[in-house]
Design an enzyme around this catalytic site. Structure first.
Site, mmCIF file in Angstrom:
data_model
loop_
_atom_site.group_PDB
_atom_site.id
_atom_site.type_symbol
_atom_site.label_atom_id
_atom_site.label_comp_id
_atom_site.label_asym_id
_atom_site.label_seq_id
_atom_site.Cartn_x
_atom_site.Cartn_y
_atom_site.Cartn_z
ATOM 1 N N THR A 299 0.770 -1.309 0.142
ATOM 2 C CA THR A 299 0.395 0.270 -0.167
ATOM 3 C C THR A 299 0.696 1.304 -0.343
ATOM 4 O O THR A 299 1.625 0.994 0.786
ATOM 5 C CB THR A 299 -1.030 0.049 0.576
ATOM 6 N N TRP A 300 1.251 2.143 -0.944
ATOM 7 C CA TRP A 300 1.169 3.336 -1.031
ATOM 8 C C TRP A 300 0.321 4.435 -0.794
ATOM 9 O O TRP A 300 -0.679 4.536 -1.217
ATOM 10 C CB TRP A 300 1.731 4.144 -2.117
ATOM 11 N N SER B 23 -6.102 8.481 2.233
ATOM 12 C CA SER B 23 -6.154 7.821 1.210
ATOM 13 C C SER B 23 -4.784 6.991 0.152
ATOM 14 O O SER B 23 -3.500 7.623 1.143
ATOM 15 C CB SER B 23 -6.151 8.989 -0.235
ATOM 16 N N SER B 24 -5.036 6.298 -0.160
ATOM 17 C CA SER B 24 -3.410 5.398 -0.025
ATOM 18 C C SER B 24 -4.299 4.482 -1.499
ATOM 19 O O SER B 24 -5.182 4.233 -2.489
ATOM 20 C CB SER B 24 -3.774 4.289 0.876
ATOM 21 N N ALA B 25 -3.291 4.185 -2.113
ATOM 22 C CA ALA B 25 -3.532 3.264 -3.468
ATOM 23 C C ALA B 25 -3.125 2.183 -2.254
ATOM 24 O O ALA B 25 -2.508 1.511 -2.073
ATOM 25 C CB ALA B 25 -2.299 2.781 -4.292
#
Length: 378
Positions: A74-75, A97-99
């Protein structure tokens, strides 16, 4: 030779498939098809200690950047509402928020038992990456995705357009569902919730399902798929996964004041508070004290109830532990009693937990609905 994004996607998909042999091959195929680099913009955060440091694409080589993008992790892309692209130096705060790591995206979709033709509401569009994965598998016409943050919603729409996906997108409070496009065969959340929002029940088709992570302010979560029966009650069991998503913003705890230990009543603890380092134990503690947060110190743990200000803190004494409790709630007693019940059931992992839920009442139980059980704070 420069890194090839297509080859990196294929390698990531192969790694995910190898790590989860039970995974439907259609999900790694979706990972192999969706260009993740289009969904992280040009900056993300690295975490070190208490700080988040932005990493800008312009400051890295193409190979390094793509290597980060196609790592199964997770980024984080936003801290307290501030996008990584707008930050120049280290910051402190909480991710908003994240990718999400691709293996978790497809694991959640697998648990949801999504099939082609299912009409799905995704709560939490985020960067749009998970939305694209759903579109590839289910067809964009069957995917509705709603995002709480209007800025993120606009950015995700641009990402999806660039990648060639055209789901139905909305901006708003996903905890209220998305009524204008209901009903749904499945609702899947890429955020955690403290309880199942009532609107989700009301927007499902008969026999529809809800897949989400139930979490709380002690930061332990369980992934579950609930199926709605003919009488409007949803039933399901948790998976054994020790995973979580960020809490939905309306379910986040309020800002905490400075903490000062207050002595209150002093007793001996029956259980070692270090037990709370185990994920399942923290999950049980959270069920027993749903408005409390947990902090760890060098000498023990602290429980603080956000609603009443009650607190409990432990310190070692000889070969055991002393606990100090202050306020109208006896937090440690609540937690300890629940942990004793859990121990009495064999200290099971999350796969032995289940849930029975309606819009008005939601219960998590061990073994069966007749076993040890706790009410969620609906």
């Amino acid at each position: 030779m420069p890194a090839d994004p297509t080859a990196l996607r294929l390698a990531l998909a192969d790694d995910i498939a190898a790590g989860n042999p039970a995974l439907d091959p259609a999900w790694p195929d979706a990972v192999a098809a969706v260009p993740r680099e289009l969904f992280v913009d040009n900056a993300l955060f690295r975490h070190a200690g208490s700080e988040w440091t932005p990493v800008h694409q312009t400051e890295t080589s193409d190979d390094e950047w793509l290597g980060m993008v196609y790592t199964d992790r997770t980024w984080v892309t936003q801290i307290d509402g501030r996008d990584a692209a707008d930050v120049e130096g280290p910051v402190t705060g909480s991710p908003t928020s994240s990718a999400t790591l691709p293996s978790l995206v497809v694991r959640t979709a697998q648990v949801a038992d999504l099939q082609p033709g299912h009409r799905v509401l995704e709560v939490g569009t985020g960067t749009g990456y998970s939305t694209a994965v759903l579109c590839h598998r289910l067809g964009a016409k069957n995917v509705v995705s709603i995002e709480y943050d209007t800025g993120l919603a606009a950015t995700a729409a641009a990402h999806l357009h660039a990648a060639g996906y055209t789901p139905t997108l909305a901006a708003g409070d996903g905890l209220r569902g998305c009524r204008e496009h209901a009903d749904y065969d499945a609702i899947i959340a890429t955020c955690s919730v403290r309880y199942i929002p009532p609107h989700w029940f009301w927007q499902l088709t008969d026999g529809g399902s809800i897949t989400t992570t139930i979490c709380g302010w002690m930061q332990a979560a369980g992934l579950i798929r609930l199926v709605l029966d003919d009488e409007g009650t949803a039933h399901g069991r948790f998976t054994a996964d020790n995973i979580t998503y960020m809490l939905a913003r309306p379910h986040e705890r309020p800002p905490s004041p400075l903490f000062f230990k207050l002595d209150g009543d002093t007793t001996s603890a029956c259980l070692d508070p270090e037990l709370l380092q185990r994920w399942e134990a923290r999950f049980v503690a959270q069920l027993a004290a749903p408005s409390a947060e947990l902090m760890e110190t060098n000498s023990g743990i602290i429980l603080r109830d956000v609603a009443t200000g009650s607190q409990a803190w432990t310190e070692p004494k000889g070969t055991g532990w002393t606990v100090h409790q202050h306020g109208p709630l006896r937090l440690w007693n609540q937690v300890e009693d629940a942990l004793i019940q859990w121990h009495g059931s064999g200290a099971p992992d999350l796969a032995e937990f289940g849930m029975t839920a309606t819009a008005e009442s939601q219960t998590v139980w061990i073994g069966s609905p007749q076993g040890p059980h706790w009410q969620l704070p609906v």
